[in-house]
Structure formats: structure tokens, C-alpha cells
Scaffold this motif. Structure first.
Motif, PDB file in Angstrom:
ATOM      1  N   SER A   1       0.833  -1.210   0.000  1.00 54.72           N
ATOM      2  CA  SER A   1       0.000   0.000   0.000  1.00 54.72           C
ATOM      3  C   SER A   1       0.866   1.257   0.000  1.00 54.72           C
ATOM      4  CB  SER A   1      -0.952   0.008   1.199  1.00 54.72           C
ATOM      5  OG  SER A   1      -0.283   0.326   2.404  1.00 54.72           O
ATOM      6  N   CYS A   2       2.044   1.144   0.597  1.00 51.80           N
ATOM      7  CA  CYS A   2       2.957   2.297   0.668  1.00 51.80           C
ATOM      8  C   CYS A   2       3.826   2.439  -0.568  1.00 51.80           C
ATOM      9  CB  CYS A   2       3.852   2.175   1.900  1.00 51.80           C
ATOM     10  SG  CYS A   2       2.956   2.275   3.455  1.00 51.80           S
ATOM     11  N   PHE A   3       4.260   1.317  -1.132  1.00 52.06           N
ATOM     12  CA  PHE A   3       5.271   1.367  -2.188  1.00 52.06           C
ATOM     13  C   PHE A   3       4.763   1.029  -3.588  1.00 52.06           C
ATOM     14  CE2 PHE A   3       7.802   0.401   1.678  1.00 52.06           C
ATOM     15  CZ  PHE A   3       8.455   1.608   1.749  1.00 52.06           C
ATOM     16  N   LYS A   4       3.626   0.347  -3.687  1.00 57.76           N
ATOM     17  CA  LYS A   4       3.162  -0.084  -5.005  1.00 57.76           C
ATOM     18  C   LYS A   4       1.831   0.532  -5.420  1.00 57.76           C
ATOM     19  CE  LYS A   4       5.591  -4.478  -4.851  1.00 57.76           C
ATOM     20  NZ  LYS A   4       5.470  -5.934  -4.900  1.00 57.76           N
ATOM     21  N   CYS A   5       1.195   1.265  -4.529  1.00 53.40           N
ATOM     22  CA  CYS A   5      -0.106   1.843  -4.849  1.00 53.40           C
ATOM     23  C   CYS A   5      -0.016   3.359  -4.936  1.00 53.40           C
ATOM     24  CB  CYS A   5      -1.138   1.465  -3.786  1.00 53.40           C
ATOM     25  SG  CYS A   5      -1.576  -0.275  -3.788  1.00 53.40           S
ATOM     26  N   MET A   6      -0.823   3.899  -5.827  1.00 50.83           N
ATOM     27  CA  MET A   6      -0.846   5.343  -6.013  1.00 50.83           C
ATOM     28  C   MET A   6      -2.301   5.801  -6.120  1.00 50.83           C
ATOM     29  SD  MET A   6       1.055   7.636  -8.927  1.00 50.83           S
ATOM     30  CE  MET A   6       0.354   6.743 -10.284  1.00 50.83           C
ATOM     31  N   VAL A   7      -2.635   6.817  -5.346  1.00 53.93           N
ATOM     32  CA  VAL A   7      -3.978   7.389  -5.403  1.00 53.93           C
ATOM     33  C   VAL A   7      -4.050   8.288  -6.629  1.00 53.93           C
ATOM     34  CG1 VAL A   7      -5.679   8.850  -4.246  1.00 53.93           C
ATOM     35  CG2 VAL A   7      -4.249   7.281  -2.900  1.00 53.93           C
ATOM     36  N   LEU A   8      -4.945   7.947  -7.528  1.00 55.71           N
ATOM     37  CA  LEU A   8      -5.111   8.731  -8.755  1.00 55.71           C
ATOM     38  C   LEU A   8      -6.114   9.863  -8.580  1.00 55.71           C
ATOM     39  CD1 LEU A   8      -5.279   5.833 -11.362  1.00 55.71           C
ATOM     40  CD2 LEU A   8      -3.294   7.221 -10.723  1.00 55.71           C
ATOM     41  N   ARG A   9      -7.169   9.558  -7.790  1.00 53.64           N
ATOM     42  CA  ARG A   9      -8.227  10.553  -7.627  1.00 53.64           C
ATOM     43  C   ARG A   9      -8.999  10.254  -6.356  1.00 53.64           C
ATOM     44  NH1 ARG A   9     -13.412  11.366 -11.564  1.00 53.64           N
ATOM     45  NH2 ARG A   9     -13.786   9.252 -10.879  1.00 53.64           N
ATOM     46  N   VAL A  10      -9.430  11.324  -5.676  1.00 57.09           N
ATOM     47  CA  VAL A  10     -10.306  11.207  -4.509  1.00 57.09           C
ATOM     48  C   VAL A  10     -11.448  12.185  -4.724  1.00 57.09           C
ATOM     49  CG1 VAL A  10     -10.525  11.410  -2.006  1.00 57.09           C
ATOM     50  CG2 VAL A  10      -8.333  10.732  -2.992  1.00 57.09           C
ATOM     51  N   ARG A  11     -12.646  11.691  -4.546  1.00 55.79           N
ATOM     52  CA  ARG A  11     -13.791  12.596  -4.622  1.00 55.79           C
ATOM     53  C   ARG A  11     -14.740  12.287  -3.471  1.00 55.79           C
ATOM     54  NH1 ARG A  11     -17.452   9.216  -6.926  1.00 55.79           N
ATOM     55  NH2 ARG A  11     -16.626   7.700  -8.376  1.00 55.79           N
ATOM     56  N   GLU A  12     -15.406  13.323  -3.005  1.00 58.51           N
ATOM     57  CA  GLU A  12     -16.335  13.196  -1.889  1.00 58.51           C
ATOM     58  C   GLU A  12     -17.748  13.199  -2.437  1.00 58.51           C
ATOM     59  OE1 GLU A  12     -18.969  14.271   1.310  1.00 58.51           O
ATOM     60  OE2 GLU A  12     -18.476  15.670  -0.279  1.00 58.51           O
ATOM     61  N   ASP A  13     -18.576  12.320  -1.911  1.00 59.81           N
ATOM     62  CA  ASP A  13     -19.962  12.233  -2.359  1.00 59.81           C
ATOM     63  C   ASP A  13     -20.823  11.795  -1.179  1.00 59.81           C
ATOM     64  OD1 ASP A  13     -22.293  12.080  -3.880  1.00 59.81           O
ATOM     65  OD2 ASP A  13     -21.827  10.064  -4.614  1.00 59.81           O
ATOM     66  N   GLY A  14     -21.575  12.709  -0.645  1.00 56.29           N
ATOM     67  CA  GLY A  14     -22.497  12.380   0.443  1.00 56.29           C
ATOM     68  C   GLY A  14     -21.820  11.829   1.688  1.00 56.29           C
ATOM     69  N   GLY A  15     -20.708  12.380   2.058  1.00 60.99           N
ATOM     70  CA  GLY A  15     -20.007  11.930   3.257  1.00 60.99           C
ATOM     71  C   GLY A  15     -19.102  10.727   3.032  1.00 60.99           C
ATOM     72  N   MET A  16     -19.050  10.243   1.826  1.00 62.83           N
ATOM     73  CA  MET A  16     -18.193   9.099   1.496  1.00 62.83           C
ATOM     74  C   MET A  16     -17.047   9.589   0.611  1.00 62.83           C
ATOM     75  SD  MET A  16     -19.884   6.668   2.923  1.00 62.83           S
ATOM     76  CE  MET A  16     -19.903   5.031   2.304  1.00 62.83           C
ATOM     77  N   LEU A  17     -15.853   9.043   0.843  1.00 67.53           N
ATOM     78  CA  LEU A  17     -14.718   9.338  -0.010  1.00 67.53           C
ATOM     79  C   LEU A  17     -14.551   8.202  -1.004  1.00 67.53           C
ATOM     80  CD1 LEU A  17     -12.111  10.695   2.562  1.00 67.53           C
ATOM     81  CD2 LEU A  17     -13.510  12.007   0.964  1.00 67.53           C
ATOM     82  N   HIS A  18     -14.439   8.537  -2.270  1.00 67.79           N
ATOM     83  CA  HIS A  18     -14.258   7.552  -3.341  1.00 67.79           C
ATOM     84  C   HIS A  18     -12.839   7.711  -3.884  1.00 67.79           C
ATOM     85  CE1 HIS A  18     -18.596   6.533  -3.688  1.00 67.79           C
ATOM     86  NE2 HIS A  18     -18.712   7.737  -3.153  1.00 67.79           N
ATOM     87  N   TYR A  19     -12.052   6.651  -3.734  1.00 69.88           N
ATOM     88  CA  TYR A  19     -10.659   6.666  -4.184  1.00 69.88           C
ATOM     89  C   TYR A  19     -10.516   5.819  -5.437  1.00 69.88           C
ATOM     90  CZ  TYR A  19      -9.227   8.212   0.511  1.00 69.88           C
ATOM     91  OH  TYR A  19      -9.045   8.905   1.682  1.00 69.88           O
ATOM     92  N   ASP A  20      -9.752   6.284  -6.388  1.00 62.15           N
ATOM     93  CA  ASP A  20      -9.288   5.466  -7.509  1.00 62.15           C
ATOM     94  C   ASP A  20      -7.814   5.224  -7.227  1.00 62.15           C
ATOM     95  OD1 ASP A  20     -11.743   5.490  -8.796  1.00 62.15           O
ATOM     96  OD2 ASP A  20     -11.255   7.294  -9.942  1.00 62.15           O
ATOM     97  N   ILE A  21      -7.461   3.948  -7.059  1.00 65.91           N
ATOM     98  CA  ILE A  21      -6.101   3.585  -6.663  1.00 65.91           C
ATOM     99  C   ILE A  21      -5.513   2.643  -7.704  1.00 65.91           C
ATOM    100  CG2 ILE A  21      -4.709   2.409  -4.910  1.00 65.91           C
ATOM    101  CD1 ILE A  21      -6.856   3.319  -2.866  1.00 65.91           C
TER     102      ILE A  21
END
Length: 149
Positions: free
Chosen positions: A45-65
Motif C-alpha cells: 500500500s505504501c510502495f506499489k499503490c498510487m492514489v489517482l483521484r479522490v472525490r467526496e460524495d455524500g459523506g463518502m470518499l471515493h478513491y481510484d487507486i
């Protein structure tokens, strides 16, 4: 190099690869074998993953990883309840967090206990194994032959 006898010993304190509270908590909660699998996901999660986008929708965070294999997964994170689901569905299949969920839970000190599935913790064999007609049978407890029949 560690011998397998030392490595399989439940009292053995494994080497922490990351300065994260969640890794330390995993070493306390899980059996040593499961901990090493979880530790691998934490490191990934630290070395091989990258957050591409985070969006908030109705109190929920949606991550594209994006993971190390250039695949994109979606994690939905309810920050208030410390709940998360991932499109890879590894937690639903195996009962352990994937690297994508560890990306969003990295700052937590502990794995939320609702996500510690009964079959993986160190004390799993101490828990009741089954229940019949309201009677709980513990595989490690004394056997009552009348109840067993």
C-alpha cells in the motif's frame, strides 16, 4: 535468516517494516503466518499503490487507486465509521484487507475490530467452534458426553 520454528512461534515478535501503528496492531492481533501476509499488503500500500483521484460524495470518499500492475481499483471509505470497501473484493473472499484499503487506512493506529475476521486472530482457537440447539461447543474445552450425544 530466521528458522521456521522461530518464525512459526506465536510468541515471536516479528520485524516491523513500516513505522505504522496499523502494522504493529496487526502483529499483535493476527497469527504470525497471517501477519506476514498482512504486512506484505501494508508495504504494498505504501510502495506499489498510487492514489489517482479522490472525490467526496455524500459523506463518502471515493478513491481510484492504481496498484503495481497498473490496474485501477475503487475504494469507498466512510471516514466517520472507519468502513471501507474495495472493488477487488479480497476482504469479502479472504477476510483480510487488501493493499487498496490499507492505502486509505494507513493513518489508523489499529485495524477496526469489525474487520478482524474470527478465523485469523491469535485467539481464534480459543473461540467457540460451533453451536447446536443453544449449546456452544468449544474444541479446547472439556467435553460433556451427554451434551455431545
Amino acid at each position: 535468516m530466521q528458522s521456521s520454528t522461530v518464525r512459526d512461534n506465536e510468541s515471536y515478535n516479528p520485524y516491523m517494516k513500516m513505522p505504522l501503528g496499523i502494522e504493529k496492531h496487526a502483529s499483535i492481533v493476527y497469527t504470525i503466518t497471517i501477519f506476514y501476509q498482512v504486512q506484505e499488503e501494508i508495504c504494498a500500500s505504501c510502495f506499489k499503490c498510487m492514489v489517482l483521484r479522490v472525490r467526496e460524495d455524500g459523506g463518502m470518499l471515493h478513491y481510484d487507486i492504481m496498484d503495481g500492475k497498473n490496474k485501477i481499483f475503487s475504494v469507498v471509505h466512510n471516514v466517520n465509521d472507519h468502513e471501507a470497501t474495495c472493488s477487488c473484493k479480497i476482504f469479502e473472499m479472504v477476510g483480510l484487507f487488501c493493499r487498496h484499503i490499507f492505502v486509505v487506512f494507513r493513518d489508523l493506529e489499529k485495524i477496526p475490530l469489525k474487520y478482524v475476521v474470527n478465523r485469523w486472530p491469535k485467539d481464534a482457537s480459543l473461540k467457540a467452534t460451533f453451536e447446536i440447539d443453544g449449546v456452544i461447543y468449544d474444541q479446547n474445552g472439556p467435553k460433556d458426553e451427554k451434551k455431545m450425544l
